[in-house]
Each structure stands twice: as structure tokens, then as C-alpha cells.
Design a protein around this motif. Structure first.
Motif, short mmCIF file in Angstrom:
data_model
loop_
_atom_site.label_atom_id
_atom_site.label_comp_id
_atom_site.label_asym_id
_atom_site.label_seq_id
_atom_site.Cartn_x
_atom_site.Cartn_y
_atom_site.Cartn_z
N GLU A 100 0.83 -1.19 0.00
CA GLU A 100 0.00 0.00 0.00
C GLU A 100 0.87 1.26 0.00
O GLU A 100 0.54 2.26 -0.64
CB GLU A 100 -0.91 -0.01 1.23
N VAL A 126 2.20 1.85 -3.55
CA VAL A 126 1.12 2.34 -4.42
C VAL A 126 0.79 3.79 -4.11
O VAL A 126 0.50 4.58 -5.02
CB VAL A 126 -0.13 1.45 -4.26
N SER A 127 0.86 4.17 -2.83
CA SER A 127 0.53 5.55 -2.46
C SER A 127 1.53 6.56 -3.03
O SER A 127 1.22 7.74 -3.14
CB SER A 127 0.49 5.69 -0.93
N LYS A 133 -11.13 -0.39 -6.85
CA LYS A 133 -9.98 0.28 -6.25
C LYS A 133 -8.90 -0.73 -5.87
O LYS A 133 -7.70 -0.51 -6.13
CB LYS A 133 -10.43 1.06 -5.01
N ASP A 134 -9.29 -1.84 -5.26
CA ASP A 134 -8.31 -2.88 -4.91
C ASP A 134 -7.61 -3.42 -6.14
O ASP A 134 -6.38 -3.61 -6.14
CB ASP A 134 -8.99 -4.04 -4.17
N ASP A 168 -5.08 -0.98 -7.46
CA ASP A 168 -3.87 -0.97 -6.64
C ASP A 168 -3.01 -2.21 -6.91
O ASP A 168 -1.77 -2.12 -6.91
CB ASP A 168 -4.23 -0.90 -5.16
N LYS A 184 -1.26 -1.57 -10.19
CA LYS A 184 -0.21 -0.57 -10.01
C LYS A 184 1.01 -1.17 -9.32
O LYS A 184 2.16 -0.91 -9.73
CB LYS A 184 -0.74 0.60 -9.17
#
Length: 525
Positions: free
Chosen positions: A380, A383-384, A440-441, A444, A447
């Protein structure tokens, strides 16, 4: 929220289930001629079907490459439709069209074989056309041959990474057929997707992740006591309860039907007659609403599937449970003491030693949970840091289909649903619904997989060839055992991607800064 790492790599081979593997729709509208079989892979002819999901029409950004020659005087112009989508306008010269026409005729002669009244080398073209299925089918077969002969060369000269299997013939099939003339050049359009550019809002190396401990010595001790109670149940017995309603700690026999609150349709595998429920081991979380029920009573309970429920498709989903209570039992349990341990768990010297061992085991499971949290957190965090303007539709479809297939397979493996139930769920509409809910998952996940290649290269990571070969051999053996065909090159690529994924995850876990928040018990109401 990103979860398991190993389930996230889109190219990872799915668990082999033989005939039980759910067959999901391919989501590609294609046309395949029936009277010849091209020997090489090429995009199939397709009309222009309506988009499966609504999206804004792509803006034509710029003409990237002017018309250029690509071997044998094939002319190619490339146009950028968006950040990831490209269109090639390919003009095949008349000489190549004629060659493909002649080759198709020869192929048809070998397929048709001998016709009564004709020598094999003297079959009239009109008879071949008839045998092929008519003029339209004959033309489309030649166009297919043209694609086979020209597209591999054209795509190899594109000069940028192409998303595998994203190529498609964008020309309208009816217009292609109408324009075809074996004595003239043929122009067709090919669309494909490329890897999107990544920009970093900050370096992934500067990410700090925070994870939270899920327990302490007290919770470990409570969990150990819960295990001890389950061991006592295995050696205890139950007796019928009369004169009171259901209480926590009881077991009961019920008719259970779990359904969608909107459609009232039953969920696969969750309609059962006279099934036992232990109020202390309730994965659905419906026990609270059942307390106080008496035999013969029926209730309809609204509940939400727990976020960690074993079936991913239902995690966090609202549902209804229709419960009819038949019988109630309570437990009569033996004492947990040295005699109990000596009789049933002789590897321990005493009850106290067994208790300490269970507490240690519970603590180790908590450490594993922390490691899983760390794994999710570093992904996470990476990805952020990323900015990706547009994700290729093919990668999103692949990821969604892979994750949905894995969810269906887990239902089979855990004996939650039958093959018939799974087939009802393996539809394009269900895949679309799954992808919409988890968009959204899935974004991510895609990505992060794009970031894997960047991080792997920047950090100079390397793979152990011997370990990969061993894994390839093991997976191939699985295919062979089930008498399934296996593309070894594709399998090797899957293994390489999986190993890269794991290698990057381990590097991130070892190198990113982390904060561990101590456990705090939940607030009591």
C-alpha cells in the motif's frame, strides 16, 4: 485494501483443479474463420462491439509515427489514442495480398481433399469457395492469413512494450470483407495497449509503514484457553437442554438458509437442513441474533459477513439468515488437568506445560499476522507513492478474472459450493459485478505489479535460476498428472513473475521504515 501477496501476482499460475476449474468468459468478441487454421498467433477479426463497461471516448492525442515501411513494403502508421492505447494503420501491398490468396487456396485444396469428378490439383475455385462456406467466409479466411503473415513482424517493430494479448483488429469486419480485392492493397487497423508511464510523488524508499500488534500476553492466554476448551469438547459429550432458550456456549440443530436481502436468492452452499451450530464457533456471526430462541422458533436475521470470512466474494457483504431452531444442547466437559493431558496429549508432562505451549503457539501465530500486515502495508505504501494516469484495460481484466477465479476455486476447495453452484457464478455479469465492487483494490494490485519491475531493476535484485527451474518442473508435473497441455515457456514466465514479486516484497519488508503500534484492547460498549 491490498491483501495476500502471493494471490496478487496476475501471471501466477492458478491452482490446478482439472475439470473443476471454473471456465470464465474471455471478454473478447472475436470472429474465427472455420475453413482454415492459421499456424501462428494473430489477433482475430472482430467487429466493433460496444464497450463492456462505460468509459469516455479516448482522445486522439497525437500522431506518433508517420507512415513507414516495415519489411516487404508493408506500410504502418501509429497513432496514440491515450496514455496506454495505440492504433496501427497497416497497409499490406497487393503482392502480399496475392501471395496470401494463393496460399489460402492451396491450404483449402489440402483440407477439401478429393472431390468426385475433379483431380485434386484441378478443383475449380468456385468449388473451393463453396466448400469453405461461401464468398464471405472465403474472403475472411484470406484476411486471416494476411494477419498471420504480417502482424508478427509489424508488432515486433512497434518499439515499445506491448501488454500481452491486448492486440485486436479494430477494423470493422464487414468493411474489411467489402474492401478486400486480391489484386489490391489491403488496409486494416490494429489496436493494442502498452505499459503506462509511472511517475513517483515520492521515492518508495522513503515510505514509512505502520502496523498494529493484534494482541499481547493476555490475549494469547485467552486464545490458549479457547483451544483448551475445544480439546475438552472433543472428549466431552452433550445433553439436551429443556426449559430455557439458547445461550452462548450451547450447540444447536437448525435449518439454515442464507440469502441476498435484495433478491432473496440463496447463497451457494449456505442452505442446510438440520445442521449443527456451535455458538462459540460461529463464522457467520449470526449467534447473537439467535440467543433466547426456543425449539420450533424461526427468525430472520440480518447480518454482515465478517471481513475475514473464508469466501472472499462475501466478505463485508450484507445478507439474511432464515434460522429455524430444532434442538438445544449444552456441554458436559472433562476437567483440564494432568490426568487429561496424560491420557490424550502424552507429549506434554503436565497441564501447565501444555498451556504454556499453546500460549507460545498463539504468540507465534500473532507474529505471522504481523508479517502479513507488514506485507500489505509495504505494498500500500508503494502504491501511495505512484501516479499512473491510465491503467491498461487488459491488465485490469486479467487481474479481475484471476482474482475472481481464485475466489471460486477456494469455494470448491473448501467444499462451500458445488461445481453446479460455481458454474452459475462463472458468468461475465458476475465478473463485472466483482470488478465493480473491488475496482480500487484491483487498480492498486495492477499498479503494484507495474512497480515490481521498476523496483526489481533499480535495486539490482536477482533470481535463483535453480529454484525457478525446480518450481517450473513442479508445476509442469501437476499439469502432466492431470493430463493437461502445458506451454512450458509461458509457465516459466509465470514462475519468473511470481519469484520477482516475492523478491520485491521481501526487499521492501527489509528496507522500508516501520512503526509497530502496541496492542490496545477494543473499547467496551
Amino acid at each position: 485494501m491490498l491483501k495476500s501477496a502471493t494471490a496478487r501476482c496476475p501471471k501466477q499460475a492458478a491452482p490446478l483443479m482439472g475439470a473443476f476449474a471454473p471456465q470464465l468468459p474471455t471478454h473478447r468478441c472475436t470472429y474465427a474463420p472455420t475453413c482454415s487454421a492459421p499456424s501462428s498467433r494473430a489477433p482475430r477479426l472482430a467487429g466493433r462491439p460496444a464497450a463492456r463497461r462505460s468509459r469516455a471516448a479516448p482522445s486522439r492525442v497525437a500522431l506518433v509515427v508517420a507512415a513507414t515501411a516495415v519489411g516487404d513494403d508493408v506500410q504502418v502508421a501509429r497513432e496514440q489514442l491515450s496514455a496506454t492505447r495505440r492504433k496501427l494503420t497497416v497497409t499490406v501491398p497487393a503482392s502480399m495480398v496475392q501471395d496470401c490468396f494463393s496460399k489460402t487456396v492451396e491450404n483449402l485444396k489440402s483440407i477439401v481433399g478429393n472431390l468426385p469428378g475433379f483431380r485434386k490439383d484441378k478443383i475449380p475455385l468456385s468449388m473451393l469457395v463453396t466448400q469453405c462456406g461461401g464468398q464471405r467466409q472465403f474472403k475472411l479466411t484470406i484476411i486471416e492469413e494476411i494477419l498471420v503473415q504480417t502482424l508478427p513482424l509489424v508488432m515486433s517493430k512497434v518499439g515499445e512494450p506491448i501488454i500481452p494479448e491486448s492486440e485486436r483488429v479494430a477494423s470493422n469486419v464487414n468493411e474489411l470483407e467489402a474492401a478486400f480485392d486480391p489484386a489490391k492493397p489491403l488496409t486494416l487497423e490494429i489496436e493494442y495497449e502498452t505499459v503506462p508511464p509511472i511517475s513517483w510523488k515520492q521515492s518508495y524508499k522513503d515510505v514509512t509503514v505502520t502496523i498494529r500488534d493484534t494482541g499481547n500476553f493476555q490475549t494469547d492466554t485467552e486464545a490458549a484457553e479457547g483451544l483448551i476448551r475445544e480439546y475438552r469438547k472433543e472428549k466431552g459429550h452433550q445433553k439436551v437442554v429443556v426449559g430455557r432458550g439458547l445461550q452462548r456456549g450451547d450447540t444447536c440443530i437448525v435449518d439454515l438458509a442464507v440469502r441476498s436481502p435484495e433478491t432473496k436468492m440463496p447463497l451457494p452452499g449456505l442452505t442446510k437442513k438440520r445442521c449443527p451450530i456451535d455458538t462459540e464457533r460461529d463464522p457467520l456471526g449470526v449467534t447473537q441474533g439467535m440467543l433466547g430462541m426456543s425449539p420450533g422458533e424461526e427468525r430472520t436475521l440480518s447480518f454482515t459477513f465478517p471481513d475475514d470470512y473464508s469466501v472472499e466474494l462475501w466478505q463485508g457483504m450484507r445478507a439474511e439468515a432464515v434460522v429455524k431452531l430444532h434442538e438445544v444442547f449444552n456441554w458436559v466437559l472433562p476437567e483440564f488437568n494432568d490426568a487429561f493431558v496424560k491420557a490424550y496429549f502424552p507429549k506434554f508432562e503436565s497441564a501447565e506445560e501444555m498451556r504454556k505451549g499453546l500460549i507460545a503457539t498463539t504468540a507465534m501465530e500473532r507474529v505471522k499476522d504481523l508479517d502479513k500486515q507488514l506485507e500489505d502495508a509495504v505494498m500500500e505504501g508503494v502504491v501511495s507513492c505512484m501516479e499512473v494516469g491510465e491503467l491498461p484495460e487488459k491488465l485490469m481484466l486479467d487481474m479481475g478474472t484471476t482474482q475472481y477465479r481464485a475466489a471460486l476455486m477456494s469455494m470448491i476447495e473448501n467444499r462451500i459450493a458445488s461445481q453446479e453452484d460455481i458454474e452459475k457464478l462463472a458468468t461475465e455479469e458476475m465478473v463485472d459485478e466483482y470488478m465493480a465492487k473491488r475496482n480500487k483494490d484491483l487498480q492498486d494490485m495492477v499498479k503494484f505489479n507495474l512497480a515490481v519491475d521498476v523496483i526489481f531493476e533499480e535495486q539490482g535484485l536477482a533470481l535463483e535460476e535453480a529454484e525457478m527451474q525446480e518450481e517450473v518442473a513442479a508445476r509442469k508435473q501437476q499439469y502432466d498428472a492431470q493430463k493437461l497441455e502445458c506451454d512450458v515457456d509461458a509457465l516459466r514466465e509465470q514462475v519468473r513473475d511470481t519469484f520477482k514479486h516475492v523478491k520485491v516484497i521481501e526487499w521492501l519488508k527489509d528496507n522500508l521504515k516501520r512503526n509497530v503500534v502496541p496492542y490496545s484492547p477494543p473499547a467496551t460498549a
